[in-house]
Write a protein that holds these residues in place. Structure first.
Motif, PDB file in Angstrom:
ATOM      1  N   ALA A 105      49.461  56.345  88.440  1.00 29.22           N
ATOM      2  CA  ALA A 105      49.624  56.134  87.093  1.00 29.22           C
ATOM      3  C   ALA A 105      49.384  57.580  86.517  1.00 29.22           C
ATOM      4  N   ARG A 106      48.587  58.582  87.181  1.00 27.41           N
ATOM      5  CA  ARG A 106      48.630  59.894  86.386  1.00 27.41           C
ATOM      6  C   ARG A 106      50.148  60.456  86.859  1.00 27.41           C
ATOM      7  N   ALA A 107      50.803  60.420  88.036  1.00 25.82           N
ATOM      8  CA  ALA A 107      51.894  61.233  88.208  1.00 25.82           C
ATOM      9  C   ALA A 107      53.039  60.552  87.079  1.00 25.82           C
ATOM     10  N   ARG A 108      52.991  59.439  86.758  1.00 22.44           N
ATOM     11  CA  ARG A 108      53.745  58.840  85.650  1.00 22.44           C
ATOM     12  C   ARG A 108      53.450  59.512  84.155  1.00 22.44           C
ATOM     13  N   VAL A 109      52.345  59.762  84.042  1.00 21.71           N
ATOM     14  CA  VAL A 109      51.798  60.357  82.766  1.00 21.71           C
ATOM     15  C   VAL A 109      52.478  61.785  82.802  1.00 21.71           C
ATOM     16  N   ALA A 110      52.036  62.543  83.943  1.00 22.90           N
ATOM     17  CA  ALA A 110      52.511  63.699  83.917  1.00 22.90           C
ATOM     18  C   ALA A 110      53.922  63.959  83.872  1.00 22.90           C
ATOM     19  N   ILE A 111      54.830  63.074  84.478  1.00 19.66           N
ATOM     20  CA  ILE A 111      56.328  63.321  84.443  1.00 19.66           C
ATOM     21  C   ILE A 111      56.422  63.326  82.840  1.00 19.66           C
ATOM     22  N   ALA A 112      55.970  62.185  82.164  1.00 19.71           N
ATOM     23  CA  ALA A 112      56.134  61.934  80.732  1.00 19.71           C
ATOM     24  C   ALA A 112      55.729  63.359  79.759  1.00 19.71           C
ATOM     25  N   GLN A 113      54.659  63.996  80.449  1.00 20.24           N
ATOM     26  CA  GLN A 113      54.315  65.085  79.548  1.00 20.24           C
ATOM     27  C   GLN A 113      55.070  66.484  80.012  1.00 20.24           C
ATOM     28  N   GLY A 114      55.925  66.474  81.035  1.00 16.12           N
ATOM     29  CA  GLY A 114      56.674  67.476  81.306  1.00 16.12           C
ATOM     30  C   GLY A 114      56.083  68.566  82.232  1.00 16.12           C
TER      31      GLY A 114
END
Length: 294
Positions: A105-114
């Protein structure tokens, strides 16, 4: 199975589940939130996760299961700040298979945050943990994160293989992609087709789709994971060993750690023996002190 089918079942379970207490109610709302995220109903996901948290947040040992889906619902709602906060809390508190869910889940968020470096670290940690305990439920999402990152880094053929592997896994296991990730997936596939050309893209995709789950993990891990892990020191600890250390540091006995991680007390002791050897320690007290420094 269509995503609407489990959603209808989860929705129907809410009222009877509530009669059996907070935990059962929270689990039903969790299921409803998952189904809503799968179908792209952001409002329903937001409401269901809020209800799941209301019923389950005060239950010892259970709240950690909820934080990853809270992060996903916040991301679906467009609130990346809240999503990252939930994801950070999830990674900090989760153990066992939930840690895999939290890291993904955090990897997905980090991708979205650049933040590709953070996303890559989390995705590879999730991959190593899942491979170690053979918990493959979130494997398509983990590999999809790595495929997205490879595409963004210009490693187009690698990305196409990984995407092919994830789609084959989803078909084999009957898993669906949450709707909030669909646009990113489709954009990546379009980029890859343009970069590689139709023929090369199809070839790379087919190569990935032909991989077994274990082969896909090995492909994604080449040059990383166990091969790059040092032989001693804190960085040598595997994800499961870190879980054991964290719980021991909280004062849990071997039996309690075994219960939390769904393994035997003997396996816990084996992990501790390996940890002591890697860190050059001889006692539980020394281990707790070392963990506090990290």
């Amino acid at each position: 199975m269509e995503a609407a089918d489990p959603r209808a079942a989860a929705d129907a379970s809410i009222e009877p589940a509530s009669e059996f207490g907070a935990l059962t109610a929270s689990i039903s709302y969790f299921a409803l939130a998952s189904a809503a995220l799968a179908t792209g109903d952001v409002g329903a996901a937001r409401d269901a996760t809020a209800a799941a948290w209301e019923h389950g947040s005060l239950l010892s040992g259970y709240a950690a299961h909820l934080r990853p889906i809270m992060a996903q619902a916040a991301q679906a709602n467009g609130d990346l700040t809240a999503a990252r906060r939930w994801a950070d809390d999830a990674v900090a508190t989760a153990t066992g298979w939930v840690a895999i869910y939290a890291l993904t889940a955090r990897a997905r968020v980090a991708i979205a945050q650049g933040e590709p470096n953070q996303a890559e670290r989390d995705a590879h940690d999730a991959l190593a943990h899942a491979a170690e305990v053979q918990a493959y439920l979130h494997m398509p999402d983990i590999l999809e994160c790595l495929a997205t990152l490879a595409n963004e880094a210009g490693s187009h053929r690698e990305a196409a293989r990984l995407f092919g592997a994830t789609e084959a896994m989803r078909r084999r296991k009957g898993l669906v992609r949450f709707e909030l990730y669909a646009a990113g997936f489709e954009a990546s596939v379009t980029t890859l087709r343009d970069a590689l050309g139709e023929s090369d893209f199809d070839d790379a995709w087919a190569e990935g789709a032909a991989l077994s789950t274990e082969e896909a993990i090995a492909y994604a891990q080449r040059g990383r994971g166990q091969r790059k892990r040092p032989a001693s020191g804190w960085g040598s600890l595997t994800p499961t060993e870190l879980d054991v250390v964290r719980l021991v540091s909280e004062g849990l006995t071997n039996n309690d750690v075994a219960t939390r991680l769904f393994i035997s007390p003997r396996t816990v002791q084996t992990h501790l023996t390996h940890v002591y050897t890697k860190l050059g320690l001889t006692s539980r007290v020394q281990l707790v002190q070392e963990a506090a420094r990290h």
